[in-house]
Scaffold this motif. Structure first.
Motif, PDB file in Angstrom:
ATOM      1  N   PRO A 106      -5.847  79.753  56.032  1.00 42.13           N
ATOM      2  CA  PRO A 106      -7.076  79.925  56.795  1.00 42.13           C
ATOM      3  C   PRO A 106      -6.836  79.624  58.273  1.00 42.13           C
ATOM      4  CG  PRO A 106      -7.202  78.000  55.311  1.00 42.13           C
ATOM      5  CD  PRO A 106      -5.909  78.677  55.041  1.00 42.13           C
ATOM      6  N   GLY A 107      -7.435  80.466  59.110  1.00 41.56           N
ATOM      7  CA  GLY A 107      -7.433  80.194  60.542  1.00 41.56           C
ATOM      8  C   GLY A 107      -6.124  80.378  61.287  1.00 41.56           C
ATOM      9  N   VAL A 108      -5.164  81.171  60.763  1.00 43.62           N
ATOM     10  CA  VAL A 108      -3.942  81.362  61.547  1.00 43.62           C
ATOM     11  C   VAL A 108      -4.101  82.544  62.488  1.00 43.62           C
ATOM     12  CG1 VAL A 108      -2.290  80.434  59.898  1.00 43.62           C
ATOM     13  CG2 VAL A 108      -2.873  82.856  59.791  1.00 43.62           C
ATOM     14  N   ASP A 109      -3.411  82.445  63.632  1.00 42.17           N
ATOM     15  CA  ASP A 109      -3.379  83.568  64.560  1.00 42.17           C
ATOM     16  C   ASP A 109      -2.207  84.446  64.169  1.00 42.17           C
ATOM     17  OD1 ASP A 109      -5.540  82.952  66.126  1.00 42.17           O
ATOM     18  OD2 ASP A 109      -4.377  81.527  67.350  1.00 42.17           O
ATOM     19  N   VAL A 110      -2.506  85.658  63.766  1.00 35.60           N
ATOM     20  CA  VAL A 110      -1.425  86.560  63.367  1.00 35.60           C
ATOM     21  C   VAL A 110      -0.996  87.389  64.566  1.00 35.60           C
ATOM     22  CG1 VAL A 110      -0.784  88.413  61.793  1.00 35.60           C
ATOM     23  CG2 VAL A 110      -2.397  86.650  61.054  1.00 35.60           C
ATOM     24  N   PRO A 111       0.285  87.273  64.943  1.00 29.44           N
ATOM     25  CA  PRO A 111       0.753  88.048  66.095  1.00 29.44           C
ATOM     26  C   PRO A 111       0.680  89.540  65.780  1.00 29.44           C
ATOM     27  CG  PRO A 111       2.538  86.702  65.137  1.00 29.44           C
ATOM     28  CD  PRO A 111       1.337  86.508  64.290  1.00 29.44           C
ATOM     29  N   ASP A 112       0.456  90.370  66.815  1.00 29.56           N
ATOM     30  CA  ASP A 112       0.339  91.796  66.495  1.00 29.56           C
ATOM     31  C   ASP A 112       1.721  92.446  66.436  1.00 29.56           C
ATOM     32  OD1 ASP A 112      -0.695  92.252  69.791  1.00 29.56           O
ATOM     33  OD2 ASP A 112       1.089  93.202  68.925  1.00 29.56           O
ATOM     34  N   PRO A 113       1.807  93.591  65.738  1.00 30.61           N
ATOM     35  CA  PRO A 113       3.105  94.220  65.499  1.00 30.61           C
ATOM     36  C   PRO A 113       3.871  94.495  66.791  1.00 30.61           C
ATOM     37  CG  PRO A 113       1.377  95.335  64.244  1.00 30.61           C
ATOM     38  CD  PRO A 113       0.705  94.321  65.095  1.00 30.61           C
ATOM     39  N   GLY A 114       3.157  94.940  67.804  1.00 33.67           N
ATOM     40  CA  GLY A 114       3.825  95.256  69.065  1.00 33.67           C
ATOM     41  C   GLY A 114       4.564  94.047  69.621  1.00 33.67           C
ATOM     42  N   GLU A 115       3.902  92.911  69.584  1.00 32.76           N
ATOM     43  CA  GLU A 115       4.481  91.665  70.087  1.00 32.76           C
ATOM     44  C   GLU A 115       5.723  91.292  69.258  1.00 32.76           C
ATOM     45  OE1 GLU A 115       4.347  89.426  72.322  1.00 32.76           O
ATOM     46  OE2 GLU A 115       5.149  87.622  71.313  1.00 32.76           O
TER      47      GLU A 115
ATOM     48  N   LEU B 369       5.833  81.166  65.304  1.00 38.31           N
ATOM     49  CA  LEU B 369       5.244  82.045  64.284  1.00 38.31           C
ATOM     50  C   LEU B 369       4.453  81.224  63.272  1.00 38.31           C
ATOM     51  CD1 LEU B 369       8.213  84.460  63.479  1.00 38.31           C
ATOM     52  CD2 LEU B 369       6.154  84.963  64.806  1.00 38.31           C
ATOM     53  N   PRO B 370       3.381  81.798  62.739  1.00 37.62           N
ATOM     54  CA  PRO B 370       2.641  81.043  61.723  1.00 37.62           C
ATOM     55  C   PRO B 370       3.526  80.831  60.493  1.00 37.62           C
ATOM     56  CG  PRO B 370       1.884  83.325  61.832  1.00 37.62           C
ATOM     57  CD  PRO B 370       2.821  83.135  62.978  1.00 37.62           C
ATOM     58  N   PRO B 371       3.514  79.630  59.917  1.00 34.85           N
ATOM     59  CA  PRO B 371       4.346  79.373  58.743  1.00 34.85           C
ATOM     60  C   PRO B 371       3.759  80.083  57.531  1.00 34.85           C
ATOM     61  CG  PRO B 371       2.937  77.499  59.158  1.00 34.85           C
ATOM     62  CD  PRO B 371       2.696  78.477  60.275  1.00 34.85           C
ATOM     63  N   ARG B 372       4.535  80.135  56.469  1.00 28.63           N
ATOM     64  CA  ARG B 372       4.066  80.747  55.236  1.00 28.63           C
ATOM     65  C   ARG B 372       4.384  79.760  54.120  1.00 28.63           C
ATOM     66  NH1 ARG B 372       3.082  86.422  54.934  1.00 28.63           N
ATOM     67  NH2 ARG B 372       4.391  86.979  56.681  1.00 28.63           N
ATOM     68  N   ALA B 595      -7.554  84.174  48.981  1.00 31.25           N
ATOM     69  CA  ALA B 595      -8.154  85.516  49.062  1.00 31.25           C
ATOM     70  C   ALA B 595      -9.386  85.516  49.965  1.00 31.25           C
ATOM     71  CB  ALA B 595      -8.535  86.009  47.667  1.00 31.25           C
ATOM     72  N   ILE B 596      -9.918  84.336  50.278  1.00 30.20           N
ATOM     73  CA  ILE B 596     -11.142  84.265  51.077  1.00 30.20           C
ATOM     74  C   ILE B 596     -10.809  83.859  52.508  1.00 30.20           C
ATOM     75  CG2 ILE B 596     -13.516  83.382  51.148  1.00 30.20           C
ATOM     76  CD1 ILE B 596     -13.155  82.365  48.312  1.00 30.20           C
ATOM     77  N   SER B 597     -11.347  84.605  53.458  1.00 33.58           N
ATOM     78  CA  SER B 597     -11.157  84.214  54.855  1.00 33.58           C
ATOM     79  C   SER B 597     -12.458  84.507  55.601  1.00 33.58           C
ATOM     80  CB  SER B 597     -10.004  84.999  55.476  1.00 33.58           C
ATOM     81  OG  SER B 597     -10.250  86.383  55.315  1.00 33.58           O
ATOM     82  N   MET B 598     -12.556  84.021  56.827  1.00 36.21           N
ATOM     83  CA  MET B 598     -13.732  84.324  57.638  1.00 36.21           C
ATOM     84  C   MET B 598     -13.417  85.563  58.464  1.00 36.21           C
ATOM     85  SD  MET B 598     -15.924  82.010  56.805  1.00 36.21           S
ATOM     86  CE  MET B 598     -17.271  82.179  57.983  1.00 36.21           C
TER      87      MET B 598
END
Ligand SMILES: Cc1ncc(C[n+]2csc(CCOP(=O)(O)OP(=O)(O)O)c2C)c(N)n1
Ligand code: SF4
Ligand code: SF4
Lengths: 197, 631
Positions: A106-115, B369-372, B595-598
């Motif tokens: 929840p709440g992560v910033d996903v970088p965009d593909p271009g970046e 990068l966001p972790p997984r 599966a749930i996000s805002m």
């Protein structure tokens, strides 16, 4: 040869990375190398990172790739491809699927593909992008993305493996009833990289 | 396919995992009895054997724990079978009691212990070097370095076991077990035994008078191995350089070979590769030490070889410069760069690549990068259990409490928002430690344990909590299988390793049988009802000061999805009615199904991820989550 051929395949659990790695490994052995493959993956849960290391040489190689030493990166997901930056040098061939799977946090910033792509280009001169997931969806479903990537790899000629041996290894590894659709994926992958150079 | 290759013809070149190659080696040796408890990275040895057990007519089982598995294998050896027990490193802690006696008694049919270490703790609670058990128990150790050697050494282990009347350990590690490589297959054995036990209490019954004689006999048997190991072909010297002698074994060997090539020092180095690492070939090592200027010992984890070699050097009066753990870290697994650095250092060279620079560039490019991280799957029943447990405690006015957790997927309850793992040691410890906490301090204690773990080592701790009377809430999360290691069946599943139907042990019945007076069972996905069951148990524990067991019964969702797929049934799907959703975030922040996000200020359920468990409908205070048709 002194330096072993070093390959990394990365993505997210469920993308068929281990199968892809096994087929590449088998094809390397058929091409006369001592090849080893090992993987690092999370626990049983879905959606974790999967990284497979493959090495090949004419001697008893270790299965792990060292930083800066990758000859080839096959990325099935862009975030996980960029995460392998430490293994990449300027000459590393980076073959990546143009697809981002956001981490299930929840709440992560996903970088965009271009970046993400521009970050890859910062570390390697030889970045090749393929819409493998989209191609796979058009043919059958995302389950065969890995074989689109295999075809792309064969088309690029980034490894000393002939097309025939890739296909022989596919036959060895995949269940018979899925061979046909996977061959289609392979061919589509080959075609997709033809117009990249 | 691998299964086809596992039974492939002699001479064929297969591409096997180290673990699969061990299974093949056992089949070439005519092994007819294998017992194990699952544990990464050892699991595939038994899974490979299961896939062919019927065809080749051997017994393969998942035992209830490693101690029982080892004892079963010991007994099969007594009966004349070539027998094998397989486990991960921490499993050997559990099996260590029979293990220590097994060398005293010796064997009839060859007895092999396959144990896989997990350096770097990819999926374990600690790092251990199992070789130290071999030292302790006078059990010879073989350390394969490649899938080919996994096969060859597994076979050899049975022969050596019978030759010396000792169990033999085959020590694996993650990068041996989980490395796939070429294996030239040998001939499959057709040896099948009926099994016959010949009484010989003076060999098998360790009463003190017998044990004293067997102890002397053990030292003699082991001395014979120490003598003959000098001639063993799998201990081999490569190269004839004199500047540096490298002594290595197992998983470390290919890293050494590679480092020598990369540093271009083949003409300066001589390598002693040990196939058997216990006992050490004293005379051969002395000669090797004398033949080189200085020595580097390369091994993963503890300085096991290094210590032995230094003792030999001291006793033989060889003043040699011997390096080892001063240059090769003791913690975590080896990597090519670690070993290359160590060799470069001892040779006064620069590593061929500036690894540090790549690490730096790598982290500047990917560090943010966001972790997984691993998370419980969407639809995992453990999540619903956690949610219900926390609500039940709150409703009962238990403000602060201690959650003693255990080993399994539910250990992920450690992370927010659940934070239900205040301590976690070893399998079964949730109840043993939970009991001790309930006895030694005042806060309310809940033990959280999985079904497989309950049968593995939970039972004696339940008995203790009943016997010594502790106010303890025991939550057993019964998802029908051993999920974390890949869905193996266990005594509560109702099928054996090889798929035969068998009695399903009910955890509720077992708990009652052990004397627990308050036992309830429910479906955690029906969150509200289940929460009420827990509340009843909490009241009982507080009022009576005795243990209560709550069993949460609902299948691991990966297992359930596989079952549905086989039946051709599509899983249900849930969705959020935007007009009803107030954006309160309870489902995202407290229930936290991935599966749930805002999306904007409304909750959204990703239909690709939702498995249709329906538990989140109970979490939503506004009934905004409902079943919807799957497109
Ligand atoms: C002594 C020991 N043996 C094996 C393991 C490997 N292992 C980790 S978790 C687990 C079982 C978990 O099963 P269960 O308790 O049913 O929980 P689930 O994963 O199904 O939620 C096993 C076998 C271990 N950690 N320690
Ligand atoms: S594998 Fe099963 S038990 Fe483990 S997190 Fe996923 S659903 Fe839960
Ligand atoms: S029903 Fe709700 S809790 Fe269950 S998987 Fe779907 S979104 Fe997650």
């Amino acid at each position: 040869m002194r330096k072993p051929i070093s390959i990394l395949i990365s993505g997210v659990g469920g993308q068929g990375i281990l199968t892809l790695a096994e087929i590449v490994g088998r094809a390397l052995i058929k091409s006369g190398y001592v090849a080893k493959a090992t993987e690092v993956h999370g626990l049983a849960q879905r959606g974790g990172v999967v990284v497979s290391h493959i090495k090949a040489a004419n001697y008893e190689v270790s299965p792990m790739v060292a930083p800066g030493m990758a000859d080839l990166i096959i990325g099935l997901e862009l975030i996980e491809t960029v995460r392998l930056a430490r293994y990449i040098n300027k000459e590393t061939v980076v073959l990546a699927n143009k697809k981002v799977i956001p981490p299930v946090l929840p709440g992560v910033d996903v970088p965009d593909p271009g970046e993400l792509i521009s970050r890859l280009k910062r570390v390697s001169h030889r970045v090749y992008l393929v819409e493998a997931s989209a191609i796979a969806r058009r043919i059958y479903g995302e389950q065969i993305t890995n074989m689109v990537m295999l075809g792309a790899l064969s088309g690029l000629g980034a490894l000393p493996i002939s097309r025939e041996l890739y296909i022989e290894a596919m036959y060895e590894r995949l269940p018979e009833k899925y061979i046909e659709v996977n061959l289609k994926a392979f061919e589509a992958g080959e075609k997709a990289v033809k117009n990249l150079y | 396919m691998t299964r086809r290759e596992l039974l492939g013809e002699a001479g064929q070149l297969a591409f096997l995992l180290g673990n699969e190659a061990v299974a093949r080696g056992a089949l070439e040796a005519g092994m007819t009895f294998a017992a194990a408890y699952p544990g990464t990275p050892s699991t595939e040895v038994i899974e490979a054997l299961i896939s062919v057990s019927r065809e080749v007519g051997i017994h393969v089982e998942w035992s209830s724990n490693e101690k029982v598995a080892y004892e079963a294998a010991v007994a099969a050896s007594m009966s004349g079978h070539r027998a094998m027990a397989v486990m991960k490193h921490v499993g050997l802690n559990v099996a260590s009691d029979p293990f220590m006696s097994s060398a005293y008694a010796g064997v009839n049919g060859g007895l092999v212990l396959v144990v896989a270490d997990d350096p770097s703790m990819h999926s374990s609670q600690n790092e251990q070097d199992s070789r130290i058990y071999g030292l302790h128990g006078y059990v010879p150790i073989l350390e394969p370095s490649s899938p080919q050697e996994c096969k060859d050494y597994a076979k050899l282990a049975f022969e050596l076991s019978e030759r010396y009347d000792l169990p033999v350990m085959v020590r694996l590690a993650t990068r041996v077990s989980h490395a796939r490589g070429p294996v030239r297959l040998g001939v499959l054995s057709r040896r099948r035994v009926e099994g016959k036990f010949l009484k010989d209490p003076n060999k098998w019954s360790m009463i003190p008078s017998v044990a004293r004689r067997r102890r002397i006999s053990l030292l003699e048997r082991f001395r014979r191995v120490s003598e003959e190991v000098e001639e063993l072909e799998i201990n081999a010297i490569f190269g004839d350089g004199v500047k540096l002698g490298v002594i290595t074994a197992g998983v470390a060997y290919p890293y050494v070979v590679e480092a020598i090539k990369l540093l271009d020092i083949e003409d300066k180095v001589r390598v002693f590769k040990l196939g058997m690492t216990h006992p050490l070939p004293r005379r051969a090592i002395s000669r090797f030490l004398e033949s080189v200027e200085r020595v580097l010992v390369v091994e993963e984890l503890e300085p096991f070889l290094e210590t032995g070699i230094k003792v030999i050097a001291f006793e033989e009066g060889l003043a040699k410069e011997i390096h080892g753990k001063d240059l090769v870290p003791v913690h975590f697994e080896l990597t090519p760069e670690r070993v290359t650095r160590a060799l470069a250092m001892v040779m006064g060279l620069k590593p061929p690549v500036d690894y540090d620079r790549y690490e730096e560039v790598g982290s500047s490019v990917s560090g943010d990068l966001p972790p997984r991280p691993p998370v419980m799957c969407p639809g995992c029943p453990h999540r619903a259990s956690f949610f219900a447990l926390k609500r039940a405690l709150r409703r009962e006015g238990v403000r602060s409490f201690i959650a003693s957790s255990d080993i399994g997927c539910y250990a992920l309850g450690f992370f927010p928002p659940y934070e239900l793992a205040d301590m976690l040691y070893d399998m079964g410890s949730s109840i043993g430690i939970g009991y001790g906490l309930a006895k030694s301090q005042k806060e309310f204690v809940v033990s959280i344990i999985g079904d497989s773990t309950f049968f593995h080592a939970g039972l004696p701790a339940v008995v203790n909590a009943v016997y010594n009377r502790a106010p303890l809430l025991i939550m057993v999360l019964d998802n029908y299988i051993t999920a974390m290691t890949g869905q193996q069946p266990h005594p509560g599943t109702g099928v054996t390793a090889t798929g035969e139907e068998t009695k399903r042990l009910s955890i509720a019945d077992v708990s009652r049988g052990l004397g627990v007076e308050y036992v309830v069972e429910g479906d955690p996905l029906k969150v509200v009802e289940f929460q009420k069951l827990i509340q009843g148990a909490i009241r009982y524990v507080r009022e009576q000061g005795k243990p209560a067991v709550v069993v949460a019964r609902s299948p691991c969702v990966l297992y359930e999805l596989r079952r549905l797929r086989r039946l051709g049934v599509r899983p249900k799907l849930y969705g959020v009615i935007p007009e009803e959703c107030t954006g309160c975030r309870v489902c995202v922040d407290h229930f936290a199904c991935p599966a749930i996000s805002m999306v904007g200020d409304k909750a959204f359920i990703d239909p690709e991820l939702c498995t249709g468990c329906g538990a989140c409908t109970y979490a939503c205070p506004f009934n905004a989550i409902v079943e919807v048709p799957r497109p």
